[in-house]
Design a protein around this motif. Sequence first.
Motif, PDB file in Angstrom:
ATOM      1  N   VAL A 101      14.481   0.468   1.995  1.00  0.00           N
ATOM      2  CA  VAL A 101      13.450   1.192   2.744  1.00  0.00           C
ATOM      3  C   VAL A 101      12.217   1.393   1.863  1.00  0.00           C
ATOM      4  CG1 VAL A 101      12.862   3.400   3.839  1.00  0.00           C
ATOM      5  CG2 VAL A 101      15.079   2.335   4.294  1.00  0.00           C
ATOM      6  N   PHE A 102      12.450   1.751   0.605  1.00  0.00           N
ATOM      7  CA  PHE A 102      11.333   1.935  -0.328  1.00  0.00           C
ATOM      8  C   PHE A 102      10.587   0.619  -0.541  1.00  0.00           C
ATOM      9  CE2 PHE A 102       9.371   2.049  -4.509  1.00  0.00           C
ATOM     10  CZ  PHE A 102       8.747   3.284  -4.515  1.00  0.00           C
ATOM     11  N   PHE A 103      11.334  -0.465  -0.706  1.00  0.00           N
ATOM     12  CA  PHE A 103      10.699  -1.772  -0.915  1.00  0.00           C
ATOM     13  C   PHE A 103       9.879  -2.178   0.303  1.00  0.00           C
ATOM     14  CE2 PHE A 103      11.051  -6.533  -0.936  1.00  0.00           C
ATOM     15  CZ  PHE A 103      10.151  -6.734  -1.976  1.00  0.00           C
ATOM     16  N   ALA A 104      10.383  -1.844   1.487  1.00  0.00           N
ATOM     17  CA  ALA A 104       9.609  -2.112   2.706  1.00  0.00           C
ATOM     18  C   ALA A 104       8.291  -1.346   2.674  1.00  0.00           C
ATOM     19  CB  ALA A 104      10.423  -1.723   3.944  1.00  0.00           C
ATOM     20  N   GLY A 105       8.326  -0.132   2.111  1.00  0.00           N
ATOM     21  CA  GLY A 105       7.098   0.647   1.965  1.00  0.00           C
ATOM     22  C   GLY A 105       6.111  -0.012   1.021  1.00  0.00           C
ATOM     23  N   VAL A 106       6.625  -0.605  -0.053  1.00  0.00           N
ATOM     24  CA  VAL A 106       5.758  -1.334  -0.988  1.00  0.00           C
ATOM     25  C   VAL A 106       5.113  -2.526  -0.279  1.00  0.00           C
ATOM     26  CG1 VAL A 106       5.696  -2.683  -3.125  1.00  0.00           C
ATOM     27  CG2 VAL A 106       7.095  -0.609  -2.999  1.00  0.00           C
ATOM     28  N   LEU A 107       5.911  -3.247   0.497  1.00  0.00           N
ATOM     29  CA  LEU A 107       5.384  -4.386   1.260  1.00  0.00           C
ATOM     30  C   LEU A 107       4.335  -3.925   2.271  1.00  0.00           C
ATOM     31  CD1 LEU A 107       8.696  -6.357   1.994  1.00  0.00           C
ATOM     32  CD2 LEU A 107       6.955  -6.905   0.279  1.00  0.00           C
ATOM     33  N   LEU A 108       4.586  -2.772   2.887  1.00  0.00           N
ATOM     34  CA  LEU A 108       3.633  -2.238   3.862  1.00  0.00           C
ATOM     35  C   LEU A 108       2.317  -1.880   3.184  1.00  0.00           C
ATOM     36  CD1 LEU A 108       3.038  -1.260   6.756  1.00  0.00           C
ATOM     37  CD2 LEU A 108       3.983   0.965   6.102  1.00  0.00           C
ATOM     38  N   ALA A 109       2.402  -1.252   2.023  1.00  0.00           N
ATOM     39  CA  ALA A 109       1.182  -0.890   1.293  1.00  0.00           C
ATOM     40  C   ALA A 109       0.370  -2.135   0.953  1.00  0.00           C
ATOM     41  CB  ALA A 109       1.544  -0.119   0.026  1.00  0.00           C
ATOM     42  N   ALA A 110       1.062  -3.189   0.540  1.00  0.00           N
ATOM     43  CA  ALA A 110       0.367  -4.440   0.215  1.00  0.00           C
ATOM     44  C   ALA A 110      -0.297  -5.037   1.454  1.00  0.00           C
ATOM     45  CB  ALA A 110       1.352  -5.435  -0.395  1.00  0.00           C
ATOM     46  N   ALA A 111       0.405  -4.975   2.583  1.00  0.00           N
ATOM     47  CA  ALA A 111      -0.143  -5.533   3.822  1.00  0.00           C
ATOM     48  C   ALA A 111      -1.327  -4.718   4.335  1.00  0.00           C
ATOM     49  CB  ALA A 111       0.950  -5.593   4.890  1.00  0.00           C
ATOM     50  N   LEU A 112      -1.327  -3.415   4.031  1.00  0.00           N
ATOM     51  CA  LEU A 112      -2.392  -2.534   4.518  1.00  0.00           C
ATOM     52  C   LEU A 112      -3.605  -2.491   3.586  1.00  0.00           C
ATOM     53  CD1 LEU A 112      -0.298   0.543   5.745  1.00  0.00           C
ATOM     54  CD2 LEU A 112      -1.503  -1.113   7.179  1.00  0.00           C
ATOM     55  N   TRP A 113      -3.549  -3.189   2.469  1.00  0.00           N
ATOM     56  CA  TRP A 113      -4.661  -3.160   1.513  1.00  0.00           C
ATOM     57  C   TRP A 113      -5.990  -3.306   2.262  1.00  0.00           C
ATOM     58  CZ3 TRP A 113      -5.323  -1.723  -3.340  1.00  0.00           C
ATOM     59  CH2 TRP A 113      -6.463  -2.152  -4.033  1.00  0.00           C
TER      60      TRP A 113
END
Length: 287
Positions: free
Chosen positions: A137-149
């Motif tokens: 779940v945390f890693f998905a959050g990291v991926l989301l942050a990258a996608a939302l840049w």
Amino acid sequence: MSARFERFHYLFRSTKGLVLMAISLISLITAIWGTLSGPMVEWGIRDITVRVLGMELLPAQREGRIIMLYHVIAMAVVAIEVYFITSIVPMKKHQQSTINATITFGYITAMIFGLWFGYFGHNFVFHGLFLLGQSMVFFAGVLLAAALWPWKKEYYVTDKEYAHTKKGVDLERVAFFVMTVATLGSAIFGAVTGSYWGNGHETFLAEDLIRETHKTPLQLAIIGHLHIMLTLVAVAITLIVGRWLDFKGAFHKIAMYLMIIGTIVITLGVWSVVPYQAIAHKIIYVG
């Protein structure tokens, strides 16, 4: 076979299906675990549930079980928010698929093995799998942050009715990004404290400490983690609803600045509650 494939595709690939599945799992847990407390105890329903499902409910472990339970539910709620965000905020299709798949695997793994460990015997392999689910779940959050840049030119605002900087950076996207990063940091804030469990830190529920004037740093950190995560869930809901309703215009431009600044300030205020408890709440109130 085709109908089953379509149902599987709907539940695991579409936003509506993913949200429906998460809500269904939360509802199922609420219906079953709701029989373990309140009037259900007096009516004898809890005993029936415990016998039928083979639960192990030692009184000394009550706080630990409850903590596992609300983490399980909270991760499913966060997953629902992520599904909405990946659906309504522009990003590449492969990013949406990867994020959704990662958080789905994560919260379901954490849900199954967290409840199994907490209520059906303490097999620590299951606890490890619970932590694996949380990590996903945390890693998905990291991926989301990258996608939302938000500083990619392809996501710059073209319609001036929406909040933006002079260069065209989408401030609503910045608000989503700030909320995501703040959530990741706040998850770490709680995880670091949780790593001391059994090593100077005893299990407790936040409501048990309300009347205590002195709290240890670990207790302050856990209480802070609880409150900031709930706050950021609310921030995410606000942003999602605003995006969903196509919020724009003068108020949108004001609101996005307030959302960004408020999220940063309140998050920093909560993180400072351990070293600077005396002023932390003043910072939080400003946020």
